[in-house]
Design an enzyme around this catalytic site. Structure first.
Site, PDB file in Angstrom:
ATOM      1  CG  MET B   1      49.996 130.644  51.155  1.00  0.00           C
ATOM      2  SD  MET B   1      49.636 129.562  50.038  1.00  0.00           S
ATOM      3  CE  MET B   1      49.032 127.679  50.866  1.00  0.00           C
ATOM      4  CB  CYS B   2      46.198 134.311  46.539  1.00  0.00           C
ATOM      5  SG  CYS B   2      47.770 133.938  46.319  1.00  0.00           S
ATOM      6  CD  GLN B   3      42.096 135.791  52.120  1.00  0.00           C
ATOM      7  OE1 GLN B   3      40.821 136.222  52.348  1.00  0.00           O
ATOM      8  NE2 GLN B   3      43.274 135.570  53.233  1.00  0.00           N
ATOM      9  CG  ASN B 108      44.603 129.919  48.459  1.00  0.00           C
ATOM     10  OD1 ASN B 108      44.123 128.966  49.186  1.00  0.00           O
ATOM     11  ND2 ASN B 108      45.727 130.527  48.876  1.00  0.00           N
TER      12      ASN B 108
END
Lengths: 255, 255
Positions: B1-3, B108
């Site tokens: 995942m990302c932010q 995200n």
């Protein structure tokens, strides 16, 4: 007017040497102080830096001079505003996507009475004649070739005709790249050099800087540099003829 | 995942404080080390920085932490690759032009079995589900509104429906801005804060850094910051609800 700088290579190469000389013209050795920009292809990705400060005062230009970004296709531009205010959205190079590729464009010159009909597929964000010409080129490409990315030969023939048509409106020196190939159309002034083995030492015209390319290359490297005015004082640069488009692939001009 | 990190303001504001905390998550306090990117609107123009190095190691991220770029709309992203290799073309935010505006997008989440039919008007350059979703959104906008840029209310209604449709394929927290407004859709996790007069001191959660906003603002300034996980430890952040889209204009969430 403005100045253009392009690089096309067969192996990722940094442009620190050429950019150092070129950026000096953005406010010190020449008058192109109304912004600048540079785009580096890395694979299909692009790093794009634009700034409406003079290149000579720009912290981002300083970073690029210090931080060697390696790329096979680069287009840079320093701006002396003729049409369009000094603003970020008027800084070249401009970028659009077509056929899942980035297309990067920069222009030197001035087009008069150039108001092509744009159908909305590519529209200018700023107010320059240059971005208008770029959007027109991209629209013509898409109209002509539809969903299928044209071959290099199709692109070459079509773009050469289109550039000469646009150049009827004024000076139209331009560079266009999709990351695989770099097109350079000369209307009034554009020079290029192909560097290859055996590499020599080159000395910048605008700064007291030399580099011995033999120390930083391998024998198979080939690099073409295309620029408005030659960047070095001790090498032979070839002038592109007025009305001519050169196509650079893997560091070499196609014949 | 990302932010994700976004900022929307009524007056050009630098994001150095928030970006400092956020970038620390790109390889030090968190695992998002597969690239990062940030886009700043300046009028209609955009400064776009992407890098496939971890934000914590990136000289360009260092420059942004030192050099205060003032902007009214910013979107930033740090990446932990789920779909698509680590490469520049897979770094968010992504940009496309429509109606003569830049549209900046970051995501995200992770979309499964999301293969919308793309008509060629906007095509992905890289291989992420995120860029595919962005191209689909832009295509739907153009198909729905044609040559005429939709109003804010039209955009809001249309995008809210579209985001919920895409979110059926998985996690879809996203930010989208055209430089005038910032849309933030929450599928699982997104928080925001609105800072306005009287301004207080804020302390980052990820670095030992505080800033007294009263010293660097005027009473009429308003700044909204939107982020995956709250950035400060001494302020109240509001969680956006799952399935909700917030629209930020002039530093404030519209009701």
């Amino acid at each position: 007017m403005c100045q253009l700088l392009g690089m096309n290579c067969n192996t990722p190469t940094d442009i620190v040497f050429s950019f150092t000389g070129f950026a000096t013209r953005g406010g010190r050795t020449d008058e192109h102080k109304d912004g600048w920009g540079i785009a580096f292809f890395e694979g299909k990705g692009v790093r794009h830096f634009v700034d409406h400060q003079a290149a000579i005062d720009s912290p981002i230009a300083e970073l690029i001079k210090r931080y060697p970004i390696k790329s096979t296709n680069v287009i840079a531009h320093i701006r002396k505003a003729t049409q369009g205010v000094i603003a970020l959205e008027n800084c070249h190079p401009f970028i659009r996507e077509a056929w899942g590729c980035q297309w990067v464009f920069a222009h030197n010159g001035d087009l008069k009475d150039f108001e092509p009909q744009l159908d909305g597929s590519f529209l200018p964000i700023g107010s320059t004649d240059s971005e208008r010409a770029f959007c027109y080129i991209m629209q013509c490409l898409r109209t002509r070739f539809g969903m299928h990315m044209p071959t290099l030969e199709e692109l070459r023939t079509f773009l050469a005709g289109l550039c000469n048509q646009i150049a009827k409106h004024g000076t139209f020196n331009m560079m266009l790249s999709n990351g695989g190939v770099l097109f350079a159309h000369c209307s009034t002034k554009l020079h290029y050099i192909e560097r290859q083995h055996p590499f020599n030492t080159a000395a910048l015209s605008d700064e007291d800087v030399s580099v011995d390319f033999a120390q930083v290359t391998t024998p198979k490297d080939r690099v073409a540099v295309i620029v408005t005015e030659p960047l070095t004082s001790n090498e032979h640069w070839t002038a592109i003829q007025s009305g001519e488009m050169k196509v650079f692939v893997d560091g070499r001009a196609l014949v």
